[in-house]
Design a protein around this motif. Structure first.
Motif, PDB file in Angstrom:
ATOM      1  N   MET B   1       0.698  -1.103  -0.083  1.00  0.00           N
ATOM      2  CA  MET B   1       0.071  -0.062  -0.015  1.00  0.00           C
ATOM      3  C   MET B   1       0.732   1.482  -0.129  1.00  0.00           C
ATOM      4  N   SER B   2       1.950   1.197   0.912  1.00  0.00           N
ATOM      5  CA  SER B   2       2.799   2.451   0.814  1.00  0.00           C
ATOM      6  C   SER B   2       3.594   2.717  -0.441  1.00  0.00           C
ATOM      7  N   LEU B   3       3.977   1.577  -1.157  1.00  0.00           N
ATOM      8  CA  LEU B   3       4.540   1.818  -2.424  1.00  0.00           C
ATOM      9  C   LEU B   3       3.626   2.224  -3.331  1.00  0.00           C
ATOM     10  N   THR B   4       2.434   1.851  -3.375  1.00  0.00           N
ATOM     11  CA  THR B   4       1.373   2.234  -4.385  1.00  0.00           C
ATOM     12  C   THR B   4       1.177   3.769  -4.028  1.00  0.00           C
ATOM     13  N   ILE B   5       1.188   4.074  -2.761  1.00  0.00           N
ATOM     14  CA  ILE B   5       0.875   5.687  -2.414  1.00  0.00           C
ATOM     15  C   ILE B   5       2.111   6.349  -3.081  1.00  0.00           C
ATOM     16  N   LEU B   6       3.223   6.059  -2.717  1.00  0.00           N
ATOM     17  CA  LEU B   6       4.383   6.684  -2.962  1.00  0.00           C
ATOM     18  C   LEU B   6       4.481   7.114  -4.537  1.00  0.00           C
ATOM     19  N   ILE B   7       4.323   5.679  -5.366  1.00  0.00           N
ATOM     20  CA  ILE B   7       4.343   5.909  -6.838  1.00  0.00           C
ATOM     21  C   ILE B   7       3.375   6.975  -7.160  1.00  0.00           C
ATOM     22  N   ARG B 128       5.855  16.675   5.660  1.00  0.00           N
ATOM     23  CA  ARG B 128       5.316  15.786   6.685  1.00  0.00           C
ATOM     24  C   ARG B 128       4.133  15.169   6.267  1.00  0.00           C
ATOM     25  N   GLU B 129       3.328  15.942   5.364  1.00  0.00           N
ATOM     26  CA  GLU B 129       2.134  15.265   4.804  1.00  0.00           C
ATOM     27  C   GLU B 129       2.322  14.172   3.854  1.00  0.00           C
ATOM     28  N   ILE B 130       3.239  14.319   3.114  1.00  0.00           N
ATOM     29  CA  ILE B 130       3.818  13.170   2.111  1.00  0.00           C
ATOM     30  C   ILE B 130       4.251  11.923   2.895  1.00  0.00           C
ATOM     31  N   ILE B 131       5.235  12.338   3.888  1.00  0.00           N
ATOM     32  CA  ILE B 131       5.981  11.171   4.655  1.00  0.00           C
ATOM     33  C   ILE B 131       4.786  10.357   5.459  1.00  0.00           C
ATOM     34  N   ALA B 132       3.858  11.176   5.839  1.00  0.00           N
ATOM     35  CA  ALA B 132       2.522  10.658   6.692  1.00  0.00           C
ATOM     36  C   ALA B 132       2.115   9.752   5.679  1.00  0.00           C
ATOM     37  N   LEU B 133       1.650  10.091   4.618  1.00  0.00           N
ATOM     38  CA  LEU B 133       0.884   9.186   3.602  1.00  0.00           C
ATOM     39  C   LEU B 133       1.424   7.949   3.387  1.00  0.00           C
ATOM     40  N   VAL B 134       2.831   7.973   3.331  1.00  0.00           N
ATOM     41  CA  VAL B 134       3.589   6.760   2.867  1.00  0.00           C
ATOM     42  C   VAL B 134       3.797   5.926   3.924  1.00  0.00           C
ATOM     43  N   SER B 135       4.191   6.593   5.046  1.00  0.00           N
ATOM     44  CA  SER B 135       4.777   5.901   6.303  1.00  0.00           C
ATOM     45  C   SER B 135       3.511   5.184   7.107  1.00  0.00           C
ATOM     46  N   ILE B 136       2.262   5.771   7.028  1.00  0.00           N
ATOM     47  CA  ILE B 136       1.219   5.350   8.059  1.00  0.00           C
ATOM     48  C   ILE B 136       0.908   3.667   7.909  1.00  0.00           C
ATOM     49  N   PRO B 137       0.724   3.287   6.460  1.00  0.00           N
ATOM     50  CA  PRO B 137       0.566   1.788   6.632  1.00  0.00           C
ATOM     51  C   PRO B 137       1.437   0.865   7.275  1.00  0.00           C
ATOM     52  N   PHE B 138       3.190   1.380   7.289  1.00  0.00           N
ATOM     53  CA  PHE B 138       3.844   0.767   7.703  1.00  0.00           C
ATOM     54  C   PHE B 138       3.744   0.694   9.393  1.00  0.00           C
ATOM     55  N   ILE B 139       3.686   1.887   9.874  1.00  0.00           N
ATOM     56  CA  ILE B 139       3.673   2.310  11.163  1.00  0.00           C
ATOM     57  C   ILE B 139       2.461   1.420  12.089  1.00  0.00           C
ATOM     58  N   ALA B 140       1.146   1.450  11.055  1.00  0.00           N
ATOM     59  CA  ALA B 140       0.144   0.642  11.626  1.00  0.00           C
ATOM     60  C   ALA B 140       0.482  -0.919  11.937  1.00  0.00           C
ATOM     61  N   LYS B 141       1.227  -1.026  11.045  1.00  0.00           N
ATOM     62  CA  LYS B 141       1.397  -2.651  11.015  1.00  0.00           C
ATOM     63  C   LYS B 141       2.403  -3.149  12.021  1.00  0.00           C
ATOM     64  N   ILE B 164      -5.194   6.599   7.329  1.00  0.00           N
ATOM     65  CA  ILE B 164      -5.306   6.127   8.462  1.00  0.00           C
ATOM     66  C   ILE B 164      -6.477   5.035   8.693  1.00  0.00           C
ATOM     67  N   SER B 165      -7.741   5.374   8.273  1.00  0.00           N
ATOM     68  CA  SER B 165      -8.864   4.685   8.204  1.00  0.00           C
ATOM     69  C   SER B 165      -8.775   3.216   7.489  1.00  0.00           C
ATOM     70  N   ARG B 166      -7.964   3.191   6.308  1.00  0.00           N
ATOM     71  CA  ARG B 166      -7.642   2.067   5.719  1.00  0.00           C
ATOM     72  C   ARG B 166      -6.722   1.131   6.331  1.00  0.00           C
ATOM     73  N   SER B 167      -5.820   1.663   7.094  1.00  0.00           N
ATOM     74  CA  SER B 167      -4.787   0.942   7.594  1.00  0.00           C
ATOM     75  C   SER B 167      -4.975   0.447   8.948  1.00  0.00           C
TER      76      SER B 167
END
Lengths: 96, 198
Positions: B1-7, B128-141, B164-167
């Motif tokens: 998910m993170s990679l898809t978001i980043l790309i 911060r917003e971009i890093i948040a979007l990409v890192s949140i799925p990892f942090i949740a896991k 956040i809701s999805r992760s």
């Protein structure tokens, strides 16, 4: 007042979800629809960043500094939340 | 998910730079709001179909406000320490951190003091917003679901909320929304307040 609009839309969605007014067929696919919408939104957000020349230029000059700031505040925010997580979510975060 | 978001974000930025005409810039705000409204509708459905969630939140009570408090302290401490290490003014660094990811407002507020500071606030908070979007799925896991709210800061109530809701789950999504609202209302007060000490 976008925030009021967002709250109203979420409450409307919550009402439909709560009353089971969304067809089961649609509920099953909602995750996929949601993810595709999310990707579309992220793409649009990216485009709006890319279109703004000022933004792109400022990233060139103080990008590294800004990224270090952002990373540092994210790391300390996570540590901060970690410290109180057990008080807010008694069962260690897993509450479905 | 993170990679898809980043790309996806990267593709958006690149096509913004190289493909789309600049005249499109004026209508972007509308499309972002429209996309966001649609996503928040889905987040609402998710919250609503999990019955009994409001009761759970009520049982947490005032302790739920510990989350925005800790995110606020962490954000300000983070930029202050980084600023001191980079030889910057501690007060100015703290003020940039108090933007909590809300880049437009903190940048406008701080450019009253200097263009440099305004730009720094902008770059910091948009990163911060971009890093948040990409890192949140990892942090949740790997770290924790509640901790997944932390990177988002003020954007925990809108742009980053769908991730956040999805992760995580509907329960965390509500706490995330509350956190975002509290942090967003702190930004316009806290940033000028901190700058009084400069």
């Amino acid at each position: 007042m976008n925030i009021l609009l967002y709250i109203a839309i979420m409450i409307f969605g919550a009402f439909l979800g709560n009353r089971r007014l969304i067809p089961k067929m649609l509920m099953k696919k909602i995750d996929t629809i949601q993810f595709l919408c999310l990707l579309l939104l992220l793409f649009i957000m990216g485009v709006s960043i890319g279109l703004d020349e000022e933004v792109i230029q400022s990233f060139g000059t103080i990008g590294i500094q800004g990224i270090i700031f952002a990373l540092s505040s994210i790391v300390f925010s996570i540590i901060g939340v970690r410290l109180i997580a057990s008080k807010v979510l008694p069962k260690g975060g897993e509450e479905q | 998910m993170s990679l898809t978001i980043l790309i996806t974000v990267a593709l958006g930025i690149l096509s913004g730079i190289f493909i789309f005409p600049e005249s499109l810039g004026d209508s972007m705000g509308f499309w972002i709001s429209a996309g966001l409204a649609l996503l928040l509708f889905f987040v609402g459905i998710d919250i609503g179909s999990n019955r009994g969630i409001l009761g759970k939140i009520r049982r947490i009570g005032f302790k739920v406000f510990l989350v925005p408090l800790m995110v606020a302290l962490g954000s300000i401490l983070g930029t202050t320490l980084a600023g001191i290490l980079m030889g910057m003014s501690a007060v100015e660094s703290a003020a940039v951190g108090a933007g909590f990811g809300w880049y437009s407002l903190s940048a406008i507020e701080l450019s009253k003091h200097s263009a440099y500071l305004g730009t720094l606030a902008f770059v910091t908070n948009i990163s911060r917003e971009i890093i948040a979007l990409v890192s949140i799925p990892f942090i949740a896991k790997y770290i924790g679901k509640l901790e997944a709210i932390a990177p988002a800061g003020a954007t925990a109530m809108d742009t980053v909320l769908p991730v956040i809701s999805r992760s995580t789950n509907a329960h965390i999504a509500i706490i995330s929304f509350i956190t975002g609202v509290v942090l967003s209302s702190m930004v316009p007060v806290l940033v000028p307040l901190i700058m009084l000490f400069s």
